[in-house]
Structure formats: structure tokens, C-alpha cells
Design a protein around this motif. Structure first.
Motif, PDB file in Angstrom:
ATOM      1  N   MET A  63     110.905  46.561  -3.210  1.00  0.00           N
ATOM      2  CA  MET A  63     111.412  45.265  -2.765  1.00  0.00           C
ATOM      3  C   MET A  63     112.422  45.436  -1.634  1.00  0.00           C
ATOM      4  O   MET A  63     112.432  44.656  -0.670  1.00  0.00           O
ATOM      5  N   ALA A  64     113.268  46.460  -1.746  1.00  0.00           N
ATOM      6  CA  ALA A  64     114.255  46.704  -0.689  1.00  0.00           C
ATOM      7  C   ALA A  64     113.573  46.994   0.645  1.00  0.00           C
ATOM      8  O   ALA A  64     114.013  46.521   1.706  1.00  0.00           O
ATOM      9  N   HIS A  65     112.476  47.768   0.603  1.00  0.00           N
ATOM     10  CA  HIS A  65     111.720  48.069   1.825  1.00  0.00           C
ATOM     11  C   HIS A  65     111.026  46.833   2.399  1.00  0.00           C
ATOM     12  O   HIS A  65     110.664  46.816   3.580  1.00  0.00           O
ATOM     13  N   ALA A  66     110.801  45.819   1.561  1.00  0.00           N
ATOM     14  CA  ALA A  66     110.072  44.619   2.009  1.00  0.00           C
ATOM     15  C   ALA A  66     111.010  43.516   2.495  1.00  0.00           C
ATOM     16  O   ALA A  66     110.553  42.412   2.798  1.00  0.00           O
ATOM     17  N   ILE A  67     112.304  43.815   2.576  1.00  0.00           N
ATOM     18  CA  ILE A  67     113.278  42.819   3.028  1.00  0.00           C
ATOM     19  C   ILE A  67     113.528  43.001   4.526  1.00  0.00           C
ATOM     20  O   ILE A  67     114.007  44.055   4.974  1.00  0.00           O
ATOM     21  N   PHE A  73     107.164  39.421   0.696  1.00  0.00           N
ATOM     22  CA  PHE A  73     106.767  40.050  -0.566  1.00  0.00           C
ATOM     23  C   PHE A  73     105.278  39.864  -0.831  1.00  0.00           C
ATOM     24  O   PHE A  73     104.623  40.737  -1.425  1.00  0.00           O
ATOM     25  N   ALA A  74     104.729  38.739  -0.402  1.00  0.00           N
ATOM     26  CA  ALA A  74     103.295  38.500  -0.604  1.00  0.00           C
ATOM     27  C   ALA A  74     102.455  39.546   0.121  1.00  0.00           C
ATOM     28  O   ALA A  74     101.344  39.887  -0.320  1.00  0.00           O
ATOM     29  N   LYS A  75     102.986  40.095   1.208  1.00  0.00           N
ATOM     30  CA  LYS A  75     102.256  41.100   1.985  1.00  0.00           C
ATOM     31  C   LYS A  75     102.133  42.429   1.244  1.00  0.00           C
ATOM     32  O   LYS A  75     101.299  43.259   1.603  1.00  0.00           O
ATOM     33  N   ILE A  76     102.983  42.635   0.219  1.00  0.00           N
ATOM     34  CA  ILE A  76     102.874  43.866  -0.573  1.00  0.00           C
ATOM     35  C   ILE A  76     102.370  43.556  -1.985  1.00  0.00           C
ATOM     36  O   ILE A  76     102.409  44.423  -2.868  1.00  0.00           O
ATOM     37  N   GLY A  77     101.922  42.318  -2.206  1.00  0.00           N
ATOM     38  CA  GLY A  77     101.307  41.956  -3.483  1.00  0.00           C
ATOM     39  C   GLY A  77     102.242  41.326  -4.489  1.00  0.00           C
ATOM     40  O   GLY A  77     101.810  40.977  -5.590  1.00  0.00           O
ATOM     41  N   ILE A  78     103.526  41.163  -4.145  1.00  0.00           N
ATOM     42  CA  ILE A  78     104.456  40.507  -5.068  1.00  0.00           C
ATOM     43  C   ILE A  78     104.400  39.008  -4.804  1.00  0.00           C
ATOM     44  O   ILE A  78     104.804  38.538  -3.742  1.00  0.00           O
ATOM     45  N   LYS A  79     103.890  38.281  -5.787  1.00  0.00           N
ATOM     46  CA  LYS A  79     103.704  36.842  -5.646  1.00  0.00           C
ATOM     47  C   LYS A  79     104.875  36.121  -6.319  1.00  0.00           C
ATOM     48  O   LYS A  79     105.022  36.198  -7.551  1.00  0.00           O
ATOM     49  N   ILE A 115     133.537  53.862  -0.961  1.00  0.00           N
ATOM     50  CA  ILE A 115     132.324  54.276  -0.259  1.00  0.00           C
ATOM     51  C   ILE A 115     131.328  54.899  -1.225  1.00  0.00           C
ATOM     52  O   ILE A 115     130.114  54.649  -1.154  1.00  0.00           O
ATOM     53  N   GLU A 116     131.823  55.694  -2.165  1.00  0.00           N
ATOM     54  CA  GLU A 116     130.937  56.289  -3.170  1.00  0.00           C
ATOM     55  C   GLU A 116     130.270  55.199  -4.006  1.00  0.00           C
ATOM     56  O   GLU A 116     129.058  55.272  -4.284  1.00  0.00           O
ATOM     57  N   ALA A 117     131.032  54.188  -4.394  1.00  0.00           N
ATOM     58  CA  ALA A 117     130.479  53.100  -5.199  1.00  0.00           C
ATOM     59  C   ALA A 117     129.412  52.329  -4.417  1.00  0.00           C
ATOM     60  O   ALA A 117     128.336  52.024  -4.956  1.00  0.00           O
ATOM     61  N   GLN A 118     129.697  52.022  -3.160  1.00  0.00           N
ATOM     62  CA  GLN A 118     128.716  51.320  -2.328  1.00  0.00           C
ATOM     63  C   GLN A 118     127.417  52.113  -2.215  1.00  0.00           C
ATOM     64  O   GLN A 118     126.318  51.548  -2.278  1.00  0.00           O
ATOM     65  N   THR A 119     127.553  53.423  -2.055  1.00  0.00           N
ATOM     66  CA  THR A 119     126.386  54.279  -1.859  1.00  0.00           C
ATOM     67  C   THR A 119     125.509  54.324  -3.106  1.00  0.00           C
ATOM     68  O   THR A 119     124.271  54.292  -3.014  1.00  0.00           O
ATOM     69  N   ILE A 120     126.128  54.382  -4.269  1.00  0.00           N
ATOM     70  CA  ILE A 120     125.365  54.387  -5.520  1.00  0.00           C
ATOM     71  C   ILE A 120     124.530  53.111  -5.634  1.00  0.00           C
ATOM     72  O   ILE A 120     123.329  53.149  -5.956  1.00  0.00           O
ATOM     73  N   LEU A 121     125.151  51.963  -5.362  1.00  0.00           N
ATOM     74  CA  LEU A 121     124.430  50.690  -5.474  1.00  0.00           C
ATOM     75  C   LEU A 121     123.281  50.614  -4.480  1.00  0.00           C
ATOM     76  O   LEU A 121     122.197  50.123  -4.806  1.00  0.00           O
ATOM     77  N   ALA A 122     123.521  51.104  -3.262  1.00  0.00           N
ATOM     78  CA  ALA A 122     122.473  51.053  -2.247  1.00  0.00           C
ATOM     79  C   ALA A 122     121.279  51.902  -2.656  1.00  0.00           C
ATOM     80  O   ALA A 122     120.127  51.458  -2.575  1.00  0.00           O
ATOM     81  N   LYS A 123     121.536  53.123  -3.109  1.00  0.00           N
ATOM     82  CA  LYS A 123     120.441  54.025  -3.489  1.00  0.00           C
ATOM     83  C   LYS A 123     119.696  53.515  -4.719  1.00  0.00           C
ATOM     84  O   LYS A 123     118.483  53.681  -4.823  1.00  0.00           O
ATOM     85  N   ASP A 124     120.432  52.891  -5.646  1.00  0.00           N
ATOM     86  CA  ASP A 124     119.792  52.347  -6.842  1.00  0.00           C
ATOM     87  C   ASP A 124     119.075  51.025  -6.574  1.00  0.00           C
ATOM     88  O   ASP A 124     118.395  50.511  -7.466  1.00  0.00           O
ATOM     89  N   ALA A 125     119.245  50.480  -5.372  1.00  0.00           N
ATOM     90  CA  ALA A 125     118.606  49.195  -5.013  1.00  0.00           C
ATOM     91  C   ALA A 125     118.793  48.178  -6.131  1.00  0.00           C
ATOM     92  O   ALA A 125     117.850  47.493  -6.543  1.00  0.00           O
ATOM     93  N   VAL A 126     120.033  48.102  -6.615  1.00  0.00           N
ATOM     94  CA  VAL A 126     120.322  47.231  -7.756  1.00  0.00           C
ATOM     95  C   VAL A 126     119.921  45.793  -7.444  1.00  0.00           C
ATOM     96  O   VAL A 126     119.311  45.103  -8.251  1.00  0.00           O
ATOM     97  N   ASN A 127     120.262  45.362  -6.241  1.00  0.00           N
ATOM     98  CA  ASN A 127     119.879  44.047  -5.749  1.00  0.00           C
ATOM     99  C   ASN A 127     119.320  44.201  -4.342  1.00  0.00           C
ATOM    100  O   ASN A 127     119.439  45.276  -3.737  1.00  0.00           O
ATOM    101  N   GLY A 128     118.733  43.133  -3.831  1.00  0.00           N
ATOM    102  CA  GLY A 128     118.350  43.127  -2.427  1.00  0.00           C
ATOM    103  C   GLY A 128     119.549  42.673  -1.609  1.00  0.00           C
ATOM    104  O   GLY A 128     119.996  41.529  -1.747  1.00  0.00           O
ATOM    105  N   TYR A 129     120.115  43.570  -0.810  1.00  0.00           N
ATOM    106  CA  TYR A 129     121.326  43.249  -0.053  1.00  0.00           C
ATOM    107  C   TYR A 129     120.929  42.651   1.293  1.00  0.00           C
ATOM    108  O   TYR A 129     120.310  43.328   2.120  1.00  0.00           O
ATOM    109  N   LEU A 130     121.275  41.386   1.498  1.00  0.00           N
ATOM    110  CA  LEU A 130     120.742  40.624   2.623  1.00  0.00           C
ATOM    111  C   LEU A 130     121.751  40.512   3.769  1.00  0.00           C
ATOM    112  O   LEU A 130     121.583  41.135   4.809  1.00  0.00           O
ATOM    113  N   PHE A 131     122.800  39.721   3.582  1.00  0.00           N
ATOM    114  CA  PHE A 131     123.752  39.514   4.674  1.00  0.00           C
ATOM    115  C   PHE A 131     125.082  39.006   4.123  1.00  0.00           C
ATOM    116  O   PHE A 131     125.172  38.536   2.992  1.00  0.00           O
TER     117      PHE A 131
END
Length: 493
Positions: A284-288, A366-372, A444-460
């Protein structure tokens, strides 16, 4: 002759008085806001809409946060901190009264924090104050806090809406009849329509300029636009970016574009399959497509984020390339997770333009990768109940506007459902660290953990785009904390 002169003099005096009255500056303001608060007690609810109305207006804390995000004295005029950072002694303002006429003193401070920390507390962020081991009244104007561990953000946390001072005589009724010590007192709440405040005459602090403020609830952009143009409201602190063009170049209005603490997320239920699988979240993160979302939902005003942190914060690190927009990579990850054809999910969207516009763009990609995605529009009260409280959701889109709120991810019961002991340990260490360089490293360590875990889709990062009558001054351009502070707003020539 004398009587004639007297008559002429009286006529001139009356004429002068009438002209002066006609030219007098208004002292009332009507402000349009998108969301109606569910209650009016900021110590018993999480919604930003509560603080928009009451923070620093009706209620005050020991400290307050200014427009630059700095801590300032408020009901505490000064304080001392012990060498071990475990004891804070506050000297309180004298002569302060609550809006019902009862006096403010150290007993009210103790009551407030005993109430926050009680077993049946409904405070949305009780965790900020759990390190408080005792609150002791030294005398009516002196109160001592002892902490079980150092808390680097303690003075800031005391300035949040969650920690405003309430009185035992009125606390139980603050949800619908709020009584604080602030420059404005509560007058009435017409549900579904407006909240009216008026200046509190015996206010202890610096004099304010307004005599009355009315918050008008308008969720629809077109209706808000028409209300501004017709003069039915005098401004709004956060207008829909897509309609700002209506006011550009219009001398009757000023557009204030600033920053907020609003990390806008594709919030994900990490306790619900298939989102329990890291590969699904990574897909999902890659599809944002952040650029498309920012252009479409904020008209270019948003700033891309790659983790849960505000870009203007000195601790911020740019992690937007952790999972760059790559639909092929997303499809591959979904196949590895056992979903070569994708899956179906729901996306619950609150009544905010940025959320619903972002939802449409994300659903298309998301529809382009099959997530409806089934887009479900909900009203604000339903969002709070379904998503935030009951955690009955797959995905949602919302801006988290509390400052430095990355610590929410350390709470497994928070609506994201994220449970990572490594992250929790980092946040615990961060919370107990007062050295700025160490705090930055841990953040910075905390931010990095969340980013790698893709906990949420981080938009703006949500911008603040206010539209105001050009004769008004004193509004905050930036929003470093939830609220729409009235104390400096005034009319000019």
C-alpha cells in the motif's frame, strides 16, 4: 439667544455622538469552523474541534503554547525545577476567578490532575500525565509536582488542552456548560449551529479586544464560501484549499497560509487482516502517489511526509523515499503476501474535503494493484465512534493535529492497533530524556521505525489556509497546537 445656542450645541453633540457610534469599530467576531465539537470539555475528549472552541479561550492551563510552539506562563506565573528534573514547583497567578465567580488556587490544580489520573478518567491523553507521582498544595498560590521519572515534554504537556485547569464545583458539567478561567465565558450552544462566547469582565490577564465570539459550524465548502462572501461570518481558520481562488486578489479578504501539526494519514487497522502482514502495508505504501494526492487534495499546499512527524520540527527526518511510488513493487509484495489478485477493503472518510479527495485518489491507484476500496462517507460523530473508539474500520484518512504525538504509536490500544516493543522502548527513553541532542536522535529513530513498518500510509502535512476579513488582525497564521485562539484578534480601520 442663549437657549438657541444651547439647542445648537446639543444638536451638534448628538450628531457627533451618532457619527462616532457609526464609525466605531465592531467588537464581535463570527468564525466559521468545519466541525462541531462532540463536547466542550477538552479534558474528556480527543477531538480537535473541542480545542478549536475552548483552548485558551474558555479554559487555561498552568502553561500555554504560543503561535511559535513555545511554552509560556499562564495560570502559573513562574516555576522552578529540581536538579534531577523530578520536582516542579509552580507559583500561581493571584486574583484569578472561574467564570462562575469561584476562586482559583492550588487546590484546583491538585483537583484537576487527580481527576486526570483517576481510574475512571476519560482524559484522551492520560498517558502524558501518568509520570506524575504526586501533586502537593504548599499554599494557596504554590503547588508542587513530583514525577516518577524525568519527562522532557512536561512543561509543554501542561500547556495542552488535555491539562487545562477545572474546578470541582463545575467540572462534571463542563461537557455542555464549560466554566474556566479564560478571557471568554460560555454563553450558549445551539447544537448543529453555533457556540457563543462573550468576554469575561473580571478576567485576570491582559485585556482582550473582542466582546463576543460566535463559532458557526459549516461543514460544506460552498456554504462556507457563500457565508464569507455575504459577510455572515468574518473568517475561518482553515478554508478548503480548492476554493481559495475565490478570495485571491479580493481586497475584502486576507488569505493566511501557514503550517499545522496535522500529519495526514491513511490510517490502518494493524490488528485486522490482511493489514497484519507487513508486506501488505508495504504494498500500500508503494501505491501511494503523494504528489497526486497533495495536488488533488490540498491544491499543492501540503508538504509530503514519510513518517508521523511535522516537517517544520527540528527533529524531523525526510523518509518519503522509504517506499517510493512503484506499482510494480506493490503488486509483487501483494503476491508474496498471498494476494496476487488483491483484496477488498473499506475506507471510512470523515466529512473533511482533504480526506474525501485523498480517498478518491488513493482508491484509484489502489485499484491498479488489485485493492478494491469501498469508500464510506461518515459524519464526524460516527467517525469518532466507529473508528477512533470502537476501532471498527479497515482504513481511514485523517489528520492527527496534536503536536509531537508520535508517542501514540507506543500505545497498543490506540486505534491504529500498532504493537511494537522496540518502538515502545524508544519512546519511553525519548520521554525521559531532557538533553536536546539525545532527544533528536531518539525522535529520528522512532520516525524511522514507523516508516519501515509502514504502520500507516504517510501522506502529507496539513497546511493551515485561513480566510479572514481584511479588517481583522491577530489571528494565528500557524497552528502549532490545536485551537483557534481569540485573545489577540481585533478589528482595525
Amino acid at each position: 439667544m442663549g437657549n438657541a445656542l444651547k439647542a445648537i450645541g446639543l444638536a451638534l453633540a448628538l450628531s457627533t455622538t451618532l457619527v462616532a457610534a457609526a464609525m466605531a469599530q465592531p467588537t464581535e467576531v463570527r468564525i466559521g469552523v468545519a466541525l462541531e465539537p462532540p463536547i466542550l470539555d477538552p479534558t474528556a475528549g480527543a477531538a480537535e474541534a473541542i480545542d478549536i472552541v475552548v483552548y485558551q479561550n474558555i479554559f487555561e492551563g498552568l502553561t500555554r503554547i504560543d503561535e511559535n510552539g513555545a511554552v509560556q506562563p499562564d495560570l502559573a506565573k513562574s516555576w522552578t525545577i529540581s536538579d534531577d528534573n523530578l520536582t516542579y514547583t509552580f507559583q500561581l497567578q493571584d486574583g484569578v476567578t472561574f467564570h462562575d465567580g469561584t476562586s482559583f488556587d492550588a487546590e484546583d490544580v491538585k483537583f484537576t490532575f487527580d481527576r486526570i489520573l483517576s481510574p475512571n478518567s476519560t482524559n484522551a491523553h492520560k498517558e502524558f500525565y501518568e509520570p506524575i507521582s504526586s501533586v502537593t498544595v504548599i499554599d494557596p498560590l504554590t503547588v508542587e509536582f513530583k514525577l516518577s521519572k524525568p519527562v522532557g515534554m512536561f512543561l509543554f504537556d501542561l500547556g495542552r488542552g488535555d491539562a487545562v485547569i477545572v474546578a470541582p464545583e463545575s467540572a462534571d458539567n463542563n461537557a455542555t456548560d464549560p466554566i474556566g478561567t479564560g478571557p471568554f465565558s460560555f454563553v450558549q450552544w445551539d447544537k448543529g449551529s453555533r457556540v457563543v462566547l462573550e468576554a469575561y469582565g473580571p478576567y485576570w490577564g491582559e485585556p482582550i479586544h473582542l466582546t463576543k465570539a460566535t463559532y458557526v459550524f459549516i461543514s460544506d465548502t460552498a456554504t462556507m464560501t457563500n457565508a464569507l462572501l455575504a459577510g455572515d461570518i468574518d473568517g475561518t481558520n482553515n478554508f478548503a484549499a480548492e476554493a481559495l481562488g475565490v478570495f485571491e486578489g479580493n481586497p475584502a479578504f486576507n488569505i493566511l497560509v501557514g503550517t499545522t501539526e496535522g500529519e495526514t494519514l491513511l490510517s490502518t487497522n494493524n490488528k485486522k487482516a490482511p493489514f497484519t502482514d507487513l508486506r501488505v502495508r508495504q504494498a500500500m505504501a508503494h501505491a501511494i502517489d503523494r504528489k497526486a494526492i497533495i495536488d488533488g487534495a490540498t491544491y499543492g499546499y501540503g508538504v509530503p511526509i514519510g513518517s508521523h512527524f511535522a516537517p517544520h520540527n527540528p527533529y524531523y527526518v525526510d523518509l518519503t523515499n522509504t517506499y517510493p511510488f512503484d506499482l510494480d513493487a506493490a503488486r509483487k509484495l501483494l503476491a508474496e503476501a498471498g494476494f496476487p489478485d488483491g483484496f477488498s477493503a473499506t475506507l471510512k472518510l470523515p466529512p473533511l474535503a482533504y480526506a474525501r479527495l485523498s480517498g478518491q485518489i488513493i482508491a484509484s491507484d489502489f485499484a491498479k494493484i488489485g485493492i478494491k476500496l469501498e469508500l464510506i462517507n461518515v459524519e464526524w460523530a460516527q467517525w469518532l465512534d466507529d473508528v477512533y473508539t470502537k476501532k471498527d474500520f479497515d482504513l481511514t484518512i485523517i489528520s492527527h493535529v496534536e503536536p509531537f504525538d508520535i508517542g501514540n504509536y507506543a500505545n497498543p490500544d490506540y486505534y491504529f492497533g500498532y504493537d511494537n516493543p522496540v518502538f515502545q522502548a524508544v519512546i519511553e527513553k525519548l520521554n525521559g530524556t531532557t538533553d536536546d541532542a539525545q532527544r533528536k536522535e531518539l525522535a529520528i529513530e522512532a520516525q524511522t521505525i514507523l516508516a519501515k513498518d509502514a504502520v500507516n500510509g504517510y501522506l502529507f502535512e496539513l497546511p493551515q489556509t485561513g480566510v479572514w476579513n481584511s479588517k481583522l488582525t491577530g489571528m494565528w497564521k500557524n497552528s502549532p497546537i490545536e485551537g483557534l485562539v481569540l485573545r489577540d484578534i481585533r478589528w482595525t480601520e
